[in-house]
Write a protein that holds these residues in place. Sequence first.
Motif, PDB file in Angstrom:
ATOM      1  N   ILE A  20      35.269 -18.634 -56.197  1.00 32.72           N
ATOM      2  CA  ILE A  20      34.128 -18.130 -56.619  1.00 32.72           C
ATOM      3  C   ILE A  20      33.373 -19.474 -57.258  1.00 32.72           C
ATOM      4  CG2 ILE A  20      32.841 -16.774 -58.384  1.00 32.72           C
ATOM      5  CD1 ILE A  20      35.539 -15.081 -58.205  1.00 32.72           C
ATOM      6  N   GLU A  21      32.185 -19.665 -56.910  1.00 34.65           N
ATOM      7  CA  GLU A  21      31.395 -20.802 -57.128  1.00 34.65           C
ATOM      8  C   GLU A  21      30.250 -20.240 -57.823  1.00 34.65           C
ATOM      9  OE1 GLU A  21      29.384 -24.589 -55.023  1.00 34.65           O
ATOM     10  OE2 GLU A  21      31.488 -24.214 -54.218  1.00 34.65           O
ATOM     11  N   ASN A  22      29.764 -20.769 -59.155  1.00 40.79           N
ATOM     12  CA  ASN A  22      28.572 -20.272 -59.768  1.00 40.79           C
ATOM     13  C   ASN A  22      27.584 -21.448 -59.378  1.00 40.79           C
ATOM     14  OD1 ASN A  22      30.777 -19.351 -61.756  1.00 40.79           O
ATOM     15  ND2 ASN A  22      29.121 -17.801 -61.609  1.00 40.79           N
ATOM     16  N   ARG A  23      26.530 -21.069 -58.798  1.00 42.71           N
ATOM     17  CA  ARG A  23      25.368 -22.093 -58.542  1.00 42.71           C
ATOM     18  C   ARG A  23      24.042 -21.493 -58.845  1.00 42.71           C
ATOM     19  NH1 ARG A  23      27.084 -26.070 -54.884  1.00 42.71           N
ATOM     20  NH2 ARG A  23      24.779 -27.059 -55.340  1.00 42.71           N
ATOM     21  N   PRO A  24      23.815 -21.583 -60.270  1.00 36.28           N
ATOM     22  CA  PRO A  24      22.472 -20.544 -60.745  1.00 36.28           C
ATOM     23  C   PRO A  24      21.157 -21.721 -60.483  1.00 36.28           C
ATOM     24  CG  PRO A  24      23.785 -22.058 -62.386  1.00 36.28           C
ATOM     25  CD  PRO A  24      24.478 -22.070 -61.286  1.00 36.28           C
ATOM     26  N   GLY A  25      20.134 -21.057 -60.727  1.00 33.45           N
ATOM     27  CA  GLY A  25      18.701 -21.646 -60.664  1.00 33.45           C
ATOM     28  C   GLY A  25      17.731 -20.909 -59.801  1.00 33.45           C
ATOM     29  N   ALA A  26      16.616 -21.054 -60.038  1.00 33.77           N
ATOM     30  CA  ALA A  26      15.596 -20.326 -59.508  1.00 33.77           C
ATOM     31  C   ALA A  26      15.610 -18.942 -59.039  1.00 33.77           C
ATOM     32  CB  ALA A  26      15.063 -20.986 -58.057  1.00 33.77           C
ATOM     33  N   SER A  27      16.084 -18.129 -60.133  1.00 33.18           N
ATOM     34  CA  SER A  27      16.327 -16.916 -60.065  1.00 33.18           C
ATOM     35  C   SER A  27      17.299 -16.431 -58.881  1.00 33.18           C
ATOM     36  CB  SER A  27      15.028 -15.994 -59.975  1.00 33.18           C
ATOM     37  OG  SER A  27      14.113 -16.182 -61.081  1.00 33.18           O
ATOM     38  N   GLY A  28      18.161 -17.109 -58.445  1.00 33.44           N
ATOM     39  CA  GLY A  28      19.029 -16.942 -57.549  1.00 33.44           C
ATOM     40  C   GLY A  28      18.876 -17.588 -56.536  1.00 33.44           C
ATOM     41  N   ALA A  29      17.489 -18.055 -56.004  1.00 35.44           N
ATOM     42  CA  ALA A  29      17.300 -18.499 -54.837  1.00 35.44           C
ATOM     43  C   ALA A  29      18.033 -19.802 -54.255  1.00 35.44           C
ATOM     44  CB  ALA A  29      15.936 -18.946 -55.003  1.00 35.44           C
ATOM     45  N   ILE A  30      18.532 -20.740 -55.289  1.00 36.68           N
ATOM     46  CA  ILE A  30      19.279 -22.102 -55.038  1.00 36.68           C
ATOM     47  C   ILE A  30      20.615 -21.730 -54.500  1.00 36.68           C
ATOM     48  CG2 ILE A  30      20.624 -23.992 -55.739  1.00 36.68           C
ATOM     49  CD1 ILE A  30      18.206 -24.138 -57.937  1.00 36.68           C
ATOM     50  N   GLY A  31      21.430 -20.764 -55.057  1.00 34.07           N
ATOM     51  CA  GLY A  31      22.674 -20.430 -54.469  1.00 34.07           C
ATOM     52  C   GLY A  31      22.389 -19.563 -53.344  1.00 34.07           C
ATOM     53  N   ALA A  32      21.381 -18.453 -53.117  1.00 35.42           N
ATOM     54  CA  ALA A  32      21.143 -17.900 -51.948  1.00 35.42           C
ATOM     55  C   ALA A  32      20.993 -18.975 -50.872  1.00 35.42           C
ATOM     56  CB  ALA A  32      20.108 -17.036 -52.124  1.00 35.42           C
ATOM     57  N   GLU A  33      20.149 -19.967 -50.861  1.00 32.57           N
ATOM     58  CA  GLU A  33      19.860 -20.830 -49.766  1.00 32.57           C
ATOM     59  C   GLU A  33      21.062 -21.558 -49.299  1.00 32.57           C
ATOM     60  OE1 GLU A  33      17.364 -22.733 -46.868  1.00 32.57           O
ATOM     61  OE2 GLU A  33      16.982 -21.035 -48.381  1.00 32.57           O
ATOM     62  N   LEU A  34      22.220 -21.683 -50.220  1.00 30.86           N
ATOM     63  CA  LEU A  34      23.381 -22.561 -49.927  1.00 30.86           C
ATOM     64  C   LEU A  34      24.076 -21.603 -48.842  1.00 30.86           C
ATOM     65  CD1 LEU A  34      24.450 -24.132 -53.222  1.00 30.86           C
ATOM     66  CD2 LEU A  34      23.621 -25.215 -51.064  1.00 30.86           C
ATOM     67  N   VAL A  35      24.020 -20.421 -49.113  1.00 24.60           N
ATOM     68  CA  VAL A  35      24.712 -19.379 -48.176  1.00 24.60           C
ATOM     69  C   VAL A  35      24.120 -19.105 -47.012  1.00 24.60           C
ATOM     70  CG1 VAL A  35      25.622 -17.010 -47.931  1.00 24.60           C
ATOM     71  CG2 VAL A  35      25.736 -18.407 -50.089  1.00 24.60           C
ATOM     72  N   ALA A  36      22.692 -19.247 -47.039  1.00 24.42           N
ATOM     73  CA  ALA A  36      21.835 -18.970 -45.790  1.00 24.42           C
ATOM     74  C   ALA A  36      22.085 -20.182 -44.833  1.00 24.42           C
ATOM     75  CB  ALA A  36      20.552 -18.980 -46.158  1.00 24.42           C
ATOM     76  N   GLN A  37      22.373 -21.297 -45.303  1.00 31.73           N
ATOM     77  CA  GLN A  37      22.524 -22.454 -44.571  1.00 31.73           C
ATOM     78  C   GLN A  37      23.923 -22.982 -44.095  1.00 31.73           C
ATOM     79  OE1 GLN A  37      19.874 -24.104 -43.211  1.00 31.73           O
ATOM     80  NE2 GLN A  37      18.363 -22.582 -44.312  1.00 31.73           N
ATOM     81  N   ALA A  38      24.932 -22.022 -44.539  1.00 28.36           N
ATOM     82  CA  ALA A  38      26.326 -22.197 -44.212  1.00 28.36           C
ATOM     83  C   ALA A  38      26.618 -21.799 -42.917  1.00 28.36           C
ATOM     84  CB  ALA A  38      27.176 -21.392 -45.402  1.00 28.36           C
TER      85      ALA A  38
END
Length: 315
Positions: A66-84
């Motif tokens: 489990i990796e916490n990647r906060p920021g931009a109301s969740g958009a930063i972490g979401a983008e990391l997954v979208a590009q995976a």
Amino acid sequence: MRHLLRRLGLLLYCMSIVTCAVNAAEIYPSRPIKVIVPFPPGGGADTLIRLISPTLGDLWKQSIIIENRPGASGAIGAELVAQAPADGYTLLMGSTAAVTEKNSVQFAPVALVSASPYVVTVSPTLNVNSIKSLIAYAKANPGKVRYGSSGPGSASHLSGELFASMAGIELLHVPYKGTGQALTDLLAGHIDLMFAPAQTVMPQIESGKLIALAQTGAKRSEALPNIPTVTEAGLSGYSAVGWFGLFAPANTPKSVVQKINQTVMFVLAQERIRKAMLERGSDPASGSADEFAAFLRLDQAKWAKLIKENKVAVQ
């Protein structure tokens, strides 16, 4: 002959895709799985995935990282997954703010974990003890009641905007990177109010450090049987839920998505997990990945309407 060979080649290619998809599901998972939480530790998404991940790991015989990647109301972490890579080994524990109408095409909905009402929670320093008295106080002090959220566009933000719109009051929105951080300021008296995931605030409510005025669902949650709904407490017709669920990158093989969904649903049905979630104020979800996708479409349409009609700033 050339046309026939071309068709034969296309047929073999399609068969290879189907075979690969089936094989992917058969061997999944063959290595550790990373789940990105796009918020800081201590919030609803973080609490729930940490609750179910040990059992998921035991069933799959793989580590769940489990990796916490906060920021931009969740958009930063979401983008990391979208590009995976779209292989099921990088997942998102998402919520309303992290997966929106704008970026939902980048994800494959996998499993709804919980869709529960939030708790209208106030600091004792505000000196209100009911929804009616909160509305009366806000009308007497327009723009002075500060409510915290996990960020613009989050369910904790939009639930407050819906409440203010329906009650005819003005609240001051104070965004944070996560509900855990907002909770810290609520306890310290730096903000007055939160529309918060129950799993984040119930320990402080039970200890008397915070006051629960109501829950935001259309009906009382199984997890919160003694807390009235906002409608019961005086604001008729109000309803909002906060959901948390797992997503994979778009184009992840459907067979893999289904396998993850089936395992998550099995875990949520376990009495030990169910009891632990209810004790934390969360209603365990159920349903297929397709049902989760349908739920998302309805939820996003509701909030899009609110944002447009009330010109809510979500960025």
